[in-house]
Design an enzyme around this catalytic site. Structure first.
Site, PDB file in Angstrom:
ATOM      1  N   GLY A  41      -1.648  -0.256   6.168  1.00  0.00           N
ATOM      2  CA  GLY A  41      -2.446  -1.018   7.124  1.00  0.00           C
ATOM      3  C   GLY A  41      -1.702  -2.251   7.588  1.00  0.00           C
ATOM      4  CB  SER A  53      -0.956  -8.820   5.214  1.00  0.00           C
ATOM      5  OG  SER A  53      -0.576  -7.579   5.742  1.00  0.00           O
ATOM      6  CG  HIS A 118     -10.942   0.057   5.376  1.00  0.00           C
ATOM      7  ND1 HIS A 118     -10.044  -0.314   4.406  1.00  0.00           N
ATOM      8  CD2 HIS A 118     -10.888  -0.907   6.311  1.00  0.00           C
ATOM      9  CE1 HIS A 118      -9.480  -1.460   4.739  1.00  0.00           C
ATOM     10  NE2 HIS A 118      -9.970  -1.838   5.893  1.00  0.00           N
ATOM     11  CG  ASP A 144     -11.391  -4.234   3.183  1.00  0.00           C
ATOM     12  OD1 ASP A 144     -11.863  -5.357   2.942  1.00  0.00           O
ATOM     13  OD2 ASP A 144     -10.337  -4.065   3.820  1.00  0.00           O
TER      14      ASP A 144
END
Length: 169
Positions: A41, A53, A118, A144
């Site tokens: 991701g 990130s 997810h 998540d």
């Protein structure tokens, strides 16, 4: 550190994952500074754009070998530069794609962070394929998990994984 970067990743705003990563990932890096890490991701679907990130990981883990995996290949090519490299693309719910990620990267990860699609089936397939490639004593994070109970995150299915699968929190 993470909140001082721009853009700021939701890992340290919405989710407060800095607590988990501070407790487990920072000490791991101190013991293994040349660790090999895969994050699923890149953030192509985030309002602040991809790579937030990655900037955090580069700042915190300058000696690490960082790999990123992203579903959206077009986004990766559009945003690929000297700050985003070692990128793998494809659907994390597809075993053949996961096999290609392991082959391209060489596997043998110290750390895997799943912050991808997810979808329960994606999480499940990724874990089944990637966990065996994590070194003994390595770390595997799934972000998540709370969304796994929401109907919109139960749509992806495969012959090995139906809509009734919920990867537990």
């Amino acid at each position: 550190t993470a909140k001082s970067l721009s853009p700021v990743t939701d890992k340290v705003t919405t989710h407060s994952y800095q607590i988990m990563y501070g407790r487990f990932l920072l000490p791991y890096y101190q013991q293994n500074p040349s660790m090999k890490m895969l994050e699923i991701g890149l953030g192509c679907d985030m309002h602040y754009g991809p790579g937030a990130s990655v900037a955090v990981w580069k700042e915190l883990f300058p000696e690490a070998e960082l790999w990123e995996a992203e579903f959206d290949a077009e986004c990766v090519e559009k945003h690929r530069d000297e700050t985003i490299y070692n990128v793998l693309t494809g659907d994390q719910g597809d075993d053949a794609v996961l096999d290609s990620w392991v082959q391209s990267s060489g596997g043998n990860f110290d750390v895997v962070i799943d912050d991808g699609g997810h979808q329960n089936c994606q999480i499940w397939h990724s874990f089944l394929k990637l966990w065996p490639t994590v070194k003994p004593g390595g770390l595997y994070f799934i972000e998540d998990l709370q969304v796994g109970r929401w109907p919109q995150y139960r749509g992806a299915t495969t012959d090995k994984c139906g809509k009734d699968l919920i990867v537990m929190e």
